[in-house]
Design an enzyme around this catalytic site. Structure first.
Site, PDB file in Angstrom:
ATOM      1  N   GLU A 270       2.310  61.268  47.546  1.00  0.00           N
ATOM      2  CA  GLU A 270       1.891  61.748  48.859  1.00  0.00           C
ATOM      3  C   GLU A 270       0.383  61.792  49.076  1.00  0.00           C
ATOM      4  O   GLU A 270      -0.092  62.598  49.885  1.00  0.00           O
ATOM      5  CB  GLU A 270       2.467  63.151  49.061  1.00  0.00           C
ATOM      6  CG  GLU A 270       1.848  64.260  48.166  1.00  0.00           C
ATOM      7  CD  GLU A 270       2.612  64.563  46.890  1.00  0.00           C
ATOM      8  OE1 GLU A 270       3.355  63.673  46.418  1.00  0.00           O
ATOM      9  OE2 GLU A 270       2.458  65.669  46.351  1.00  0.00           O
ATOM     10  N   HIS A 303      10.129  62.641  52.696  1.00  0.00           N
ATOM     11  CA  HIS A 303       9.630  63.579  51.687  1.00  0.00           C
ATOM     12  C   HIS A 303       8.109  63.474  51.547  1.00  0.00           C
ATOM     13  O   HIS A 303       7.401  64.482  51.633  1.00  0.00           O
ATOM     14  CB  HIS A 303      10.323  63.289  50.353  1.00  0.00           C
ATOM     15  CG  HIS A 303       9.874  64.132  49.213  1.00  0.00           C
ATOM     16  ND1 HIS A 303      10.565  65.254  48.797  1.00  0.00           N
ATOM     17  CD2 HIS A 303       8.796  64.049  48.393  1.00  0.00           C
ATOM     18  CE1 HIS A 303       9.933  65.810  47.775  1.00  0.00           C
ATOM     19  NE2 HIS A 303       8.857  65.097  47.499  1.00  0.00           N
ATOM     20  N   GLU A 304       7.621  62.267  51.354  1.00  0.00           N
ATOM     21  CA  GLU A 304       6.175  62.112  51.142  1.00  0.00           C
ATOM     22  C   GLU A 304       5.412  62.486  52.401  1.00  0.00           C
ATOM     23  O   GLU A 304       4.351  63.110  52.342  1.00  0.00           O
ATOM     24  CB  GLU A 304       5.830  60.678  50.720  1.00  0.00           C
ATOM     25  CG  GLU A 304       6.583  60.171  49.492  1.00  0.00           C
ATOM     26  CD  GLU A 304       6.540  61.098  48.292  1.00  0.00           C
ATOM     27  OE1 GLU A 304       5.543  61.830  48.123  1.00  0.00           O
ATOM     28  OE2 GLU A 304       7.516  61.109  47.513  1.00  0.00           O
TER      29      GLU A 304
HETATM   30  N1  PHE Z   1       4.540  64.118  43.974  1.00  0.00           N
HETATM   31  C1  PHE Z   1       5.473  63.022  43.971  1.00  0.00           C
HETATM   32  C2  PHE Z   1       6.620  63.457  44.853  1.00  0.00           C
HETATM   33  O1  PHE Z   1       7.517  64.112  44.514  1.00  0.00           O
HETATM   34  C3  PHE Z   1       6.036  62.684  42.651  1.00  0.00           C
HETATM   35  C4  PHE Z   1       5.071  62.117  41.658  1.00  0.00           C
HETATM   36  C5  PHE Z   1       4.636  62.906  40.633  1.00  0.00           C
HETATM   37  C6  PHE Z   1       4.647  60.824  41.756  1.00  0.00           C
HETATM   38  C7  PHE Z   1       3.763  62.408  39.692  1.00  0.00           C
HETATM   39  C8  PHE Z   1       3.790  60.321  40.823  1.00  0.00           C
HETATM   40  C9  PHE Z   1       3.360  61.093  39.779  1.00  0.00           C
HETATM   41  O2  PHE Z   1       6.660  63.240  45.970  1.00  0.00           O
HETATM   42 ZN    ZN Z   2       7.385  65.555  46.211  1.00  0.00          ZN
END
Ligand code: PHE
Ligand code: ZN
Length: 878
Positions: A270, A303-304
């Site tokens: 994100e 989600h993102e």
């Molecule tokens: N923050 C991301 C998500 O859930 C997941 C993620 C974590 C991607 C670590 C890359 C590294 O939307």
């Molecule tokens: Zn997330």
């Protein structure tokens, strides 16, 4: 063995940062072989911190420091110290500018954290602690700064240069390179920094926000993928609108970008204004992607995007608070899908995931609370507990507060904490402040690991027309938590009368009856009793409606009660759950006794359901799907790997034989009609049709085989093609080989489709599967450096093929450990995820236990294994 045992980090050691960073100006001279990164940081002492020793210590890993200056003066080597994971500068003032230049090597970065090469492009991944592989920094989420990034690269190789925020300048240099400058007006933690360089094309669109601002939307892909972005763009616009309507959240920049990359450790990221996605969650065309893929794209895009408020504007104080953003954002994306597709089907699939991934994790040596209190490697905590259980914990609060109050509470959260790095406790406090409720006991959901077990005894007293429920809750010990206190949880229930309708519910002592329907009881004690009075007849209870709390429920009910609930419950989720429980009973009986009969009433119910024209097909497909082998294993004291496989295959075949005509009718009635549509209706038809075909194929029906082959050859959408291929492969023989070869010829140029070719072979229950998988490891299209490919072959075999992975001779376990040892030096995150397939060894028989433990021990013997793998493997043997 690991040379020195890595140390855990504890939540209770949290200290605010000694220094804050207000501004960051980065300059990148990008080149895959070596990239120069210049950073100018404006630091100042944090008034909220206890005074330190006059030094500042920055994180940094795998950086080659070229030069360093403080307030414009180059530093002498005596003024700073470079260690393996840090840079310490001595005698710094309270406010100063630190400039560094480091050299890094993207093309050699196989861990895919920091700046790395994916195909022909360069991109970054900074969550959780990747930014420290780009430059020296206070790489922790409670340090929020304003960033600019100047990117310089060869103009032909990297015509597109992207970073967070707005593009504010660009020019050509006279050496064939060009330069683009980006500025992000919003302060952010370093884990949200991103850059991308590549020869990319964009699909463009725009979105007008509720307040009338125009936002440019761009999805960047490699040129040959331009025709696979429509669904992602549609999903993005839907998500933006929904977040305005449901949560009052508007987007804040004038541009929102998504980039699809082929090499990515996780699903997507994100980064502020510049989301970077595993291309699996962007690219789709009806002929290349299945309904499951379309569904995944819609929810991951959402989600993102939702993270922009829940994660970016308001972020985590430290990584123990990960569920603050992930649990809440998963809850939000679940609600989004429930609103735009089918609420009932969404709930079922979410609970399936919760039970199969989170409940098992909670019962494993890796069990941890939604807010963990220690970790060795944070990458190991992007788990089903933090994500899915975290979402359940938000959902319970939403349900306890009710929709209006919950909305007021989230409004308060956004207003109170915008621009801050906060804790899960701050979140709960907003729920309390907006509602006036006391959630102190509820906070245990964040602190205690383990899945509560709810046991409910019901009885009916004819004389007083009273139905009594005795509810007991108990949570098994988990590592480090021997004793658990009771949870505060909502238990939604209904009572069905003899005609299958909901009865009016009146609790003893309450003044007026509730309307017929669902009543939510709030549990707080280890044992509680409830009496429902004035009932016209003995009811059949429907308990834990909508799965109102993430618990394991057991209650005394007969098979007939389950059939009754399956047919009549007004709660769609509980109709499904009753069917699952019933099928589970039949299957576990069959495991115990291969000759056990299947009652006629079961086939009758199945037939009635198939003939019910009116019912929602997607829901029906869920109801008529047998529980997975792994789930059945969870219900046994010791997993009987082969017995379960035999029982499930037998029941599948019996259904195919006994209900042949009805299944064929369902197959015919739900055939492909017209062009592909991703609507709940069309998805439901395909799911039901392919489920029917699966039962018929297990019965070795000749007509089914012909239809299956015709579907494989003739279908225009990947859902139907894959369903047919799956069944042909599981059946084996010449037809299987031919279909696989043809599929390969047709799709070998499409990496994401080729992943399906690998995984359909890896997940086949056929005896020769492991041999086949080992051969496929040598296939020219296989590479350990490509996470999607590793997941499609290795992880698919280890996680989705219980009967073959757990072969009694231990060959599956050896295979896994070999792969872990090969992968660990390349990509510890992917290696460590694989180790998790071994940690539930206690669930198996002594023979398998010994084999699994031996492989874990073999992994631990390797010198210099990563912290990631060390943490999981050592906890497994604790
Ligand atoms: N923050 C991301 C998500 O859930 C997941 C993620 C974590 C991607 C670590 C890359 C590294 O939307
Ligand atoms: Zn997330």
């Amino acid at each position: 063995m690991y040379r020195e045992t890595p140390h855990p980090i504890f939540l209770h050691d949290y200290q605010p940062p000694e220094f804050l960073i207000d501004r960051v100006d980065l300059a990148f001279e990008l080149d895959p072989e070596q990239t120069m990164v210049t950073a100018r940081l404006e630091l100042r002492r944090n008034p909220a911190a206890t005074r330190g020793d006059g030094t500042v210590c920055l994180h940094g890993e795998q950086l080659e420091l070229e030069w360093i200056a403080l307030d414009g003066h180059p530093l002498n080597p005596v003024d700073y110290r470079v260690e393996r994971e840090s840079l310490t500068v001595q005698r710094v003032p309270d406010r100063f500018v630190l400039e560094t230049q480091v050299r890094i090597h993207p093309a050699h970065n196989t861990a895919l954290e920091g700046l790395y090469q994916s195909g022909d492009m360069l991109c970054t991944q900074c969550e959780a602690e990747g930014f420290r592989r780009i430059t020296y920094f206070l790489d922790r989420p409670d340090v929020m700064a304003r960033y600019s990034a100047t990117l310089i690269a060869d103009k032909t190789r990297f015509p597109v240069l992207l970073s967070n925020g707005n593009r504010v300048a660009s020019d050509d240099l006279d050496d064939g390179r060009h330069r683009v400058r980006w500025e992000d007006p919003f302060p952010k933690p370093s884990y949200l920094f991103a850059l991308v360089a590549g020869d990319l094309r964009a699909v463009e669109d725009s979105f007008t926000t509720a307040s009338g601002r125009e936002v440019a939307l761009q999805i960047f892909v490699e040129p040959h993928n331009l025709d696979k972005c429509d669904h992602a763009m549609r999903s993005l616009k839907k998500a933006m609108r929904w977040d305005e309507e449901r949560f009052g959240r508007e987007y804040d920049l004038d541009i929102f970008m998504i980039v699809a990359v082929s090499h990515f450790n996780m699903g997507a990221m994100e980064n502020k204004g510049l989301n970077i996605f595993n291309d699996k969650f962007v690219l789709a065309r009806p002929d290349t992607a299945t309904d499951v893929d379309f569904d995944g794209i819609e929810s991951v895009i959402a989600h993102e995007y939702f993270h922009n408020w829940t994660g970016n504007r308001i972020t985590c104080r430290d990584w123990f608070q990960l569920s603050l953003k992930e649990g809440f954002t998963v809850y939000r994306d679940q609600e989004f899908t429930a609103d735009v597709a089918s609420r009932g089907v969404k709930r079922i699939s979410d609970v399936r995931v919760l039970r199969s991934h989170q409940f098992t994790e909670d019962a494993s040596p890796m069990a941890h609370p939604v807010r963990p209190d220690s970790y060795i490697e944070i990458n190991n905590f992007y788990t089903a507990t933090v994500y899915q259980k975290g979402a359940e914990v938000v959902r319970m609060q939403a349900n306890l507060l009710g929709p209006e109050v919950f909305r007021r509470a989230t409004d308060l959260y956004f207003a109170r904490h915008d621009g801050q790095a906060v804790t899960t406790d701050d979140f709960v406090r907003c729920m309390e402040d907006a509602s006036g409720r006391d959630l102190s006991q509820f906070r245990r959901w964040y602190e205690q690991a383990g899945t509560p077990e709810l046991h409910i005894q019901t009885s009916y007293d004819e004389a007083t027309r009273t139905c009594s429920l005795i509810v007991r809750q108990h949570t098994e010990p988990t590592p480090g938590q021997p004793v658990k206190a009771p949870f505060h949880l909502p238990l939604a229930i209904g009572l069905l009368g003899p005609d299958g309708r909901d009865l009016p519910l009146r609790l003893a002592g309450a003044s007026s009856p509730d309307a017929p329907g669902t009543h939510v009881l709030e549990l707080r004690q280890a044992v509680e009793t409830f009496h429902f009075v004035d009932l016209p007849a003995r009811p059949v209870p429907s308990l834990l409606r909508g799965f109102s709390a993430p618990v394991k429920l057991s209650f005394d009910c007969t098979d007939d009660d389950l059939l009754f609930l399956m047919a009549h419950d007004s709660d769609g989720f509980n109709r499904w759950d009753a069917a699952q429980t019933l099928m589970q009973r039949l299957l576990l009986n069959l495991v115990e006794d291969a000759e056990a009969g299947i009652p006629e009433s079961f086939f009758d119910a199945f037939r009635r359901a198939l003939r019910d024209e009116a019912s929602d097909r997607a829901l029906l497909a869920e109801v008529l799907t047998l529980p997975a082998e792994s789930y059945l294993g969870e219900q046994m004291a010791v997993v009987d790997v082969d017995g379960i496989h035999r029982a499930r295959t037998t029941l599948t075949r019996l259904i195919g034989e006994r209900l042949r005509d009805d299944l064929l009718a369902v197959y015919r009635d739900n055939g492909e009609s017209g062009p592909y549509a991703f609507t709940p209706e069309a998805v439901g038809r395909r799911a039901l049709k392919n489920l029917a075909l699966g039962y018929l194929m297990q019965a070795e029906d000749a007509e089914a085989l012909a239809r299956c082959q015709a579907q494989f050859a003739g279908a225009h959408n990947m859902t139907d093609v894959m369903a047919a291929l799956r069944l042909l492969v599981d059946r084996g023989g010449l037809e299987s080989r031919q279909a696989l070869d043809e599929f390969y010829r047709r799709w070998s140029g499409e990496s994401l489709v080729l992943d399906k070719w690998f995984s359909v072979q890896a997940t086949s229950p056929r005896e020769e599967t492991l041999t086949q998988v080992i051969q496929l490891m040598r296939h020219p299209d296989f590479s350990l450096g490509h996470p999607n490919r590793v997941r499609s072959l290795v992880s698919a075999f280890c996680n989705l093929n219980q009967v073959r992975f757990h072969a009694a001779d231990g060959a599956g376990y050896r295979f896994l450990a070999d792969r872990v040892l090969e992968l660990d030096p390349l990509n510890p995150l992917i290696a460590s995820r694989l180790v998790k397939s071994l940690i539930r060894w206690r669930r198996f028989d002594p023979g398998r236990q010994a084999l699994m433990r031996a492989e874990i021990a073999r992994i631990l013997e390797r010198e210099d294994i990563s912290k990631d793998v060390f943490e999981v493997a050592s906890k497994a043997l604790d």
